[in-house]
Design an enzyme around this catalytic site. Structure first.
Site, PDB file in Angstrom:
ATOM      1  N   LYS A  61     -35.450 118.573  26.914  1.00 18.91           N
ATOM      2  CA  LYS A  61     -36.127 118.224  28.154  1.00 18.91           C
ATOM      3  C   LYS A  61     -37.617 118.519  27.972  1.00 18.91           C
ATOM      4  O   LYS A  61     -38.066 119.655  28.098  1.00 18.91           O
ATOM      5  CB  LYS A  61     -35.540 119.024  29.324  1.00 18.91           C
ATOM      6  CG  LYS A  61     -36.031 118.544  30.692  1.00 18.91           C
ATOM      7  CD  LYS A  61     -37.268 119.322  31.081  1.00 18.91           C
ATOM      8  CE  LYS A  61     -37.800 118.864  32.424  1.00 18.91           C
ATOM      9  NZ  LYS A  61     -39.259 118.901  32.522  1.00 18.91           N
ATOM     10  N   GLU A 136     -40.861 131.695  24.659  1.00 22.20           N
ATOM     11  CA  GLU A 136     -42.247 131.908  24.218  1.00 22.20           C
ATOM     12  C   GLU A 136     -43.103 131.634  25.439  1.00 22.20           C
ATOM     13  O   GLU A 136     -43.144 130.519  25.935  1.00 22.20           O
ATOM     14  CB  GLU A 136     -42.592 130.970  23.062  1.00 22.20           C
ATOM     15  CG  GLU A 136     -43.896 131.328  22.362  1.00 22.20           C
ATOM     16  CD  GLU A 136     -45.088 130.637  22.977  1.00 22.20           C
ATOM     17  OE1 GLU A 136     -45.770 131.298  23.805  1.00 22.20           O
ATOM     18  OE2 GLU A 136     -45.349 129.477  22.660  1.00 22.20           O
ATOM     19  N   CYS A 170     -51.313 128.428  23.894  1.00 24.52           N
ATOM     20  CA  CYS A 170     -50.732 129.739  24.165  1.00 24.52           C
ATOM     21  C   CYS A 170     -51.349 130.823  23.298  1.00 24.52           C
ATOM     22  O   CYS A 170     -51.367 131.989  23.679  1.00 24.52           O
ATOM     23  CB  CYS A 170     -49.218 129.695  23.975  1.00 24.52           C
ATOM     24  SG  CYS A 170     -48.698 129.069  22.361  1.00 24.52           S
ATOM     25  N   GLU A 268     -53.459 134.500  32.363  1.00 27.65           N
ATOM     26  CA  GLU A 268     -53.677 133.344  31.488  1.00 27.65           C
ATOM     27  C   GLU A 268     -54.270 132.191  32.297  1.00 27.65           C
ATOM     28  O   GLU A 268     -53.650 131.684  33.225  1.00 27.65           O
ATOM     29  CB  GLU A 268     -52.359 132.914  30.847  1.00 27.65           C
ATOM     30  CG  GLU A 268     -52.530 131.807  29.817  1.00 27.65           C
ATOM     31  CD  GLU A 268     -51.218 131.458  29.127  1.00 27.65           C
ATOM     32  OE1 GLU A 268     -51.245 131.129  27.936  1.00 27.65           O
ATOM     33  OE2 GLU A 268     -50.173 131.501  29.807  1.00 27.65           O
TER      34      GLU A 268
END
Length: 458
Positions: A61, A136, A170, A268
């Site tokens: 997905k 992750e 990331c 972040e």
């Protein structure tokens, strides 16, 4: 992954010809793979490669913002002759496609890359049927620059580390920690380096930074920039680039005069926004870097091996680069003790320059010329190569694998090597990690804190 798979379960033990114990490796089943939009091809293939290599099938997905890339990938697989049903794609929003995939009774595990909030939701749903999970979850990675670093390399690398892919990465080095004695010098150089990242149409050759992926992401990044004005000071950037009135463009931006505990230094942003923090010494840098809920990546720039190893061993992060930007060798096995020990890249640079560092001041090391050793397949080491060993009797070492390109040396040492030749035999790679790979029945021979051997000439 295909090479790693060949060795899976390849272990057998015979005890007195009365008991044979061996291991087997079978496919686990169907895995759900859920990937983000910021690097659709790379992050998707990283998940599907190990899944398929070990005989499993996958239902993938992808993000609804990057589904076209995966559609092209499906066409490639079909053209290559991949059997029907091995790799499958379901498109849609998370609630429509992701939730049913996670909860499906025939899915044995879920691998997800994305936000911590979504991961918590997946973990909760997967727990009901005890599915395996792999996450992750982004980062707020520290890029630590010491006063003895080569700023001509560290500054442009720091700029690339946060502005590449519009900061939507990331592993972006979004927290730049600079030693106080060079802080002002760094700020001046970093602003000049940032000016080279020209925003514009991605189809134009002169463009180095394009738009953010969506209006939602644009609003998120601008929200953090507005927060930064309250928590610190905008050194440069902070708005829409001149001449780009349409599209989700944000200038390369740097934030200074902010506390390490501020939200802009903790959360972040996922945009071209760097927070630059000063530090006094190595311990201060470690404390600031570890003051984070993230632990994905980290970067260290220093001219001292002692500093590099001291800091890298104390940072609570999974991947570490020293004197290097985002550069990696994909032959590095994933999720191994090496990777968990921050073993991605060490003291990057030209190979022979690196070896001068390794062997400087160590004339006592034994040099075994290439024509004196053979590899496991019988190949003689090229005459231009040599293996450098700690003080020992080289005739008592049987070398089974030499790989010059990857700087890898492996030894089999049952009765042929006596541990007393070495200061402290250990299988822990405390130094120069990433240069050794451990197959079954192989013992590493290295000093505590030093590598045992390396191919080539310093």
């Amino acid at each position: 992954f295909a090479q790693e798979q060949e060795h899976a379960g390849d272990h057998a033990f015979n005890r007195d010809d009365s008991l044979l114990t061996y291991t087997m490796s079978d496919a686990a089943g169907v895995f759900g793979l859920i990937t983000p939009w910021n690097a659709p091809m790379m992050l998707s293939t990283w998940k599907m490669a190990p899944c398929l290599a070990y005989g499993n099938s996958a239902v993938h997905k992808p993000s609804e913002l990057s589904s076209l890339s995966i559609h092209v990938l499906c066409e490639i697989f079909e053209e290559a002759g991949m059997p029907s049903g091995v790799y499958n794609v379901v498109l849609g929003l998370g609630k429509e496609a992701g939730v049913p995939l996670v909860e499906h009774k025939d899915v044995i595990g879920v691998s997800f890359t994305g936000s911590p909030g979504t991961a918590r939701d997946i973990a909760t749903r997967a727990a009901a049927s005890l599915k395996r999970t792999s996450f992750e979850l982004g980062g707020k990675s520290a890029n630590i620059i010491f006063a003895d670093a080569d700023l001509s390399k560290a500054i442009p690398s720091a700029a690339m580390g946060i502005f590449m892919n519009v900061g939507q990465a990331c592993i972006a080095g979004s927290r730049i920690l600079v030693q106080s004695s060079i802080y002002d010098q760094f700020l001046e150089g970093f602003q000049k380096a940032a000016a080279a990242w020209k925003p514009g149409n991605p189809e134009e050759r002169t463009t180095r930074i394009g738009p953010l992926v969506s209006k939602g992401q644009y609003d998120r990044v601008m929200g953090y920039i507005n927060l930064a004005r309250e928590e610190g000071r905008i050194l440069f950037g902070g708005g829409r680039p001149e001449g780009l009135d349409k599209g989700f463009f944000v200038e390369p931006t740097a934030i200074v005069d902010v506390e390490p505990s501020a939200r802009i230094a903790q959360e972040e942003v996922f945009g071209p926004v760097a927070t630059i923090l000063p530090f006094d010494d190595a311990d201060d840098a470690i404390a600031i870097a570890n003051n984070s809920s993230y632990g994905l990546a980290g970067y260290i720039w220093t001219g001292s091996q002692d500093t590099a190893h001291y800091v890298s061993h104390r940072l609570e992060t999974g991947m570490m680069w020293i004197n290097s930007g985002f550069d990696r060798d994909l032959r590095q096995p994933p999720d191994t003790p090496l990777e968990r020990a921050q073993a991605m890249n060490v003291l990057q640079g030209e190979r022979f320059e690196q070896r001068r560092i390794l062997f400087e001041g160590r004339p006592e090391w034994t040099v075994v010329e290439g024509d004196e050793l053979k590899t496991m397949d019988g190949r003689r080491v090229a005459e231009s190569e040599a293996v450098y060993l700690p003080p020992c009797d080289p005739t008592k070492i049987l070398c089974i694998h030499l790989n010059y390109d990857s700087r890898r040396v492996e030894f089999r040492a049952p009765e042929l090597v006596t541990p007393t030749y070495f200061q402290k035999p250990t299988t822990t790679l405390n130094s120069h990690r990433g240069m050794l790979n451990r197959p079954a029945n192989t013992q590493y021979l290295n000093y505590e804190g030093e590598i045992a051997a390396i191919i080539g000439r310093p």
